[in-house]
Enzyme design. Structure first.
Site, PDB file in Angstrom:
ATOM      1  N   ASP A 212     128.829  -3.937  31.974  1.00 37.05           N
ATOM      2  CA  ASP A 212     128.763  -4.069  33.434  1.00 37.05           C
ATOM      3  C   ASP A 212     130.073  -3.511  33.987  1.00 37.05           C
ATOM      4  O   ASP A 212     131.006  -3.213  33.223  1.00 37.05           O
ATOM      5  CB  ASP A 212     128.578  -5.559  33.794  1.00 37.05           C
ATOM      6  CG  ASP A 212     128.408  -5.820  35.283  1.00 37.05           C
ATOM      7  OD1 ASP A 212     128.214  -4.852  36.049  1.00 37.05           O
ATOM      8  OD2 ASP A 212     128.483  -7.004  35.700  1.00 37.05           O
TER       9      ASP A 212
ATOM     10  N   CYS B 108     123.383  -3.308  34.053  1.00 35.91           N
ATOM     11  CA  CYS B 108     122.649  -3.837  35.216  1.00 35.91           C
ATOM     12  C   CYS B 108     122.657  -2.844  36.383  1.00 35.91           C
ATOM     13  O   CYS B 108     121.784  -2.909  37.248  1.00 35.91           O
ATOM     14  CB  CYS B 108     123.243  -5.169  35.644  1.00 35.91           C
ATOM     15  SG  CYS B 108     125.018  -5.089  35.943  1.00 35.91           S
TER      16      CYS B 108
ATOM     17  N   GLN C 205     118.557 -10.849  36.897  1.00 36.83           N
ATOM     18  CA  GLN C 205     118.962  -9.703  36.083  1.00 36.83           C
ATOM     19  C   GLN C 205     118.638  -9.970  34.605  1.00 36.83           C
ATOM     20  O   GLN C 205     118.096  -9.101  33.908  1.00 36.83           O
ATOM     21  CB  GLN C 205     120.474  -9.453  36.265  1.00 36.83           C
ATOM     22  CG  GLN C 205     121.008  -8.268  35.503  1.00 36.83           C
ATOM     23  CD  GLN C 205     120.496  -6.931  36.048  1.00 36.83           C
ATOM     24  OE1 GLN C 205     120.610  -6.677  37.238  1.00 36.83           O
ATOM     25  NE2 GLN C 205     119.944  -6.095  35.184  1.00 36.83           N
TER      26      GLN C 205
ATOM     27  N   HIS D 244     123.679 -14.399  37.406  1.00 40.19           N
ATOM     28  CA  HIS D 244     122.769 -13.363  37.922  1.00 40.19           C
ATOM     29  C   HIS D 244     121.446 -13.468  37.126  1.00 40.19           C
ATOM     30  O   HIS D 244     121.101 -12.584  36.342  1.00 40.19           O
ATOM     31  CB  HIS D 244     123.414 -11.991  37.769  1.00 40.19           C
ATOM     32  CG  HIS D 244     122.749 -10.901  38.565  1.00 40.19           C
ATOM     33  ND1 HIS D 244     121.702 -11.141  39.447  1.00 40.19           N
ATOM     34  CD2 HIS D 244     122.970  -9.550  38.615  1.00 40.19           C
ATOM     35  CE1 HIS D 244     121.328  -9.992  39.998  1.00 40.19           C
ATOM     36  NE2 HIS D 244     122.074  -9.023  39.507  1.00 40.19           N
TER      37      HIS D 244
ATOM     38  N   ARG E   4     121.762 -13.861  47.951  1.00 38.16           N
ATOM     39  CA  ARG E   4     122.825 -13.193  47.197  1.00 38.16           C
ATOM     40  C   ARG E   4     124.136 -13.422  47.919  1.00 38.16           C
ATOM     41  O   ARG E   4     124.238 -13.153  49.125  1.00 38.16           O
ATOM     42  CB  ARG E   4     122.584 -11.686  47.064  1.00 38.16           C
ATOM     43  CG  ARG E   4     123.855 -10.951  46.633  1.00 38.16           C
ATOM     44  CD  ARG E   4     123.678  -9.502  46.343  1.00 38.16           C
ATOM     45  NE  ARG E   4     122.973  -9.324  45.085  1.00 38.16           N
ATOM     46  CZ  ARG E   4     123.044  -8.216  44.345  1.00 38.16           C
ATOM     47  NH1 ARG E   4     123.798  -7.214  44.720  1.00 38.16           N
ATOM     48  NH2 ARG E   4     122.367  -8.120  43.223  1.00 38.16           N
TER      49      ARG E   4
ATOM     50  N   ARG F  30     113.483  -5.056  37.193  1.00 37.67           N
ATOM     51  CA  ARG F  30     113.948  -6.053  38.170  1.00 37.67           C
ATOM     52  C   ARG F  30     112.781  -6.461  39.074  1.00 37.67           C
ATOM     53  O   ARG F  30     112.615  -7.624  39.410  1.00 37.67           O
ATOM     54  CB  ARG F  30     115.073  -5.486  39.056  1.00 37.67           C
ATOM     55  CG  ARG F  30     116.362  -5.110  38.348  1.00 37.67           C
ATOM     56  CD  ARG F  30     117.044  -6.296  37.702  1.00 37.67           C
ATOM     57  NE  ARG F  30     117.204  -7.427  38.615  1.00 37.67           N
ATOM     58  CZ  ARG F  30     118.093  -7.491  39.629  1.00 37.67           C
ATOM     59  NH1 ARG F  30     118.926  -6.506  39.836  1.00 37.67           N
ATOM     60  NH2 ARG F  30     118.158  -8.567  40.403  1.00 37.67           N
TER      61      ARG F  30
HETATM   62  N1   CP Z   1     121.827  -4.950  39.212  1.00 38.14           N
HETATM   63  C1   CP Z   1     121.826  -5.318  40.506  1.00 38.14           C
HETATM   64  O1   CP Z   1     121.807  -6.507  40.838  1.00 38.14           O
HETATM   65  O2   CP Z   1     121.839  -4.286  41.359  1.00 38.14           O
HETATM   66  P1   CP Z   1     122.045  -4.368  42.958  1.00 38.14           P
HETATM   67  O3   CP Z   1     123.458  -4.847  43.169  1.00 38.14           O
HETATM   68  O4   CP Z   1     121.810  -2.981  43.439  1.00 38.14           O
HETATM   69  O5   CP Z   1     121.061  -5.366  43.501  1.00 38.14           O
HETATM   70  N1  NVA Z   2     129.119  -8.101  38.035  1.00 40.37           N
HETATM   71  C1  NVA Z   2     128.600  -7.242  39.069  1.00 40.37           C
HETATM   72  C2  NVA Z   2     127.111  -7.198  39.012  1.00 40.37           C
HETATM   73  C3  NVA Z   2     126.451  -6.287  40.011  1.00 40.37           C
HETATM   74  C4  NVA Z   2     124.968  -6.256  39.883  1.00 40.37           C
HETATM   75  C5  NVA Z   2     129.064  -7.733  40.422  1.00 40.37           C
HETATM   76  O1  NVA Z   2     129.018  -8.956  40.670  1.00 40.37           O
HETATM   77  O2  NVA Z   2     129.517  -6.925  41.240  1.00 40.37           O
END
Ligand code: CP
Ligand code: NVA
Length: 336
Positions: free
Chosen positions: A234, A275, A141, A138, A111, A320
């Site tokens: 989101d 998400c 997700q 993502h 990540r 997830r």
């Molecule tokens: N939705 C999601 O990716 O959550 P986190 O940022 O907590 O992993």
């Molecule tokens: N768009 C958001 C998603 C978090 C799961 C971010 O990148 O912060």
């Protein structure tokens, strides 16, 4: 449940666009099977004895926990490596780090910020690499979101799936391309200045042509949500763009998901998805800060919608884990 098994062994999972519709749907169906096995206490240790590296340059609750629990359920050992634990791109190049990790681990989750980093890890490590979120996509997700849709409607094809909000972030990109891939009627609704990038819209249109899906990009809320089966939003400000609060609040306030928007769908069975994490009340320091600086008590979704019967956000969060498990099992597991 009998599944036709596409061979994904050894493959990385970086973005929806790298998969066929059959492969992507297979991962969702496999997740459904693994979820059922977990609920019934049936062991599914497809990764017995494997070691998995979990690289996180950005914080995470769901993704980190989903990978960790999925590894344990599959019989693998997860090793968490946070941004200050290793030298990735600082004192050691991505290429060299990838080669080292590939000698020790059987699979790598990443990540971070630039999508190119996860691509380089996949290119140089020699083991499957799974994208746990980059600035561009993502994809784990999307799998969880579509599993949630399938659990609620029994299908993906033809589902009127509306994403409202920041139309050019990682989640919007993934849902747009993923939805078109599996044959949904995907609608992205955002102000024009936040429309998805042209190349992403074109990619989605190509997939929609093959799948019989539909792609709509519009700034008009009423047009977008008419007849919707799912409304998704989101955060208005993604990780790494924290200087953009004032402009996003100004641009996106008309796109807040509130009860009037849910009612505008004309569908009492419409589900609300997010998400997470979400800004829907003042129970966080982050929320309190925004309240102090900008006066808002809720942002992308009202507390009323978030807590309503339409909201499936915690099913999504649980999913997830089941979908990430499916990705690791399919690409690295012994599935005999
Ligand atoms: N939705 C999601 O990716 O959550 P986190 O940022 O907590 O992993
Ligand atoms: N768009 C958001 C998603 C978090 C799961 C971010 O990148 O912060």
């Amino acid at each position: 449940m009998l599944l036709t098994i596409p061979n994904l062994y050894g493959k990385s999972f970086l973005a929806e666009k790298d998969f066929t519709k059959e492969e992507f749907v297979y991962l969702i169906d496999l997740a459904m099977k693994l979820k059922d096995e977990k609920k019934h206490g049936i062991p599914h240790r497809h990764l017995e004895g494997k070691n998995i590296a979990l690289l996180f340059e950005k914080p995470s609750t769901r993704t980190r926990c989903a990978f960790t629990v999925a590894c344990t359920d599959l019989g693998a050992h997860p090793e968490y490596l946070g941004k200050d634990d290793i030298q990735l791109g600082k004192k050691e190049s991505i290429e060299d780090t990838a080669k080292v990790l590939g000698r020790m681990f059987d699979g790598i989750e990443f990540r971070g910020f630039e999508h190119n980093k996860v691509k380089m890890l996949a290119e140089h490590s020699g083991v499957p690499v799974w994208n746990g979120l980059t600035d561009l996509w993502h994809p784990t997700q999307t799998l969880a979101d579509f599993l949630t849709v399938k659990e609620n409607f029994g299908r993906l094809e033809g589902i009127k799936f509306v994403y409202v909000g920041d139309g050019r972030n990682n989640v919007a990109n993934s849902l747009l391309v993923g939805g078109a891939l599996v044959g949904m009627d995907v609608r992205i609704c955002s102000p024009e200045s936040l429309f998805p990038a042209t190349e992403i819209v074109e990619l989605a249109q190509e997939f929609a042509k093959q799948s019989g899906g539909r792609v709509t990009i519009t700034s008009k809320v009423e047009e977008a949500v008419a007849g919707a089966d799912a409304i998704y939003t989101d955060v208005w400000v993604s990780m790494g763009e924290e200087d953009k609060f004032a402009e996003r609040i100004e641009l996106l306030s008309p796109y807040q998901v509130k009860m009037e928007m849910i009612e505008m769908t004309g569908n009492d069975k419409v589900i609300f998805l997010h998400c997470l994490p979400a800004f829907h009340d003042l129970e966080t320091s982050y929320g309190k800060n925004i309240h102090a600086n900008h006066g808002l008590t809720e942002m992308e979704v009202t507390d009323e919608v978030f807590r309503s019967k339409h909201s499936k956000v915690f099913d999504q969060a649980e999913n997830r884990m089941h979908t990430i498990k499916a990705v690791m099992a399919a690409t690295l597991g012994n599935m005999e």
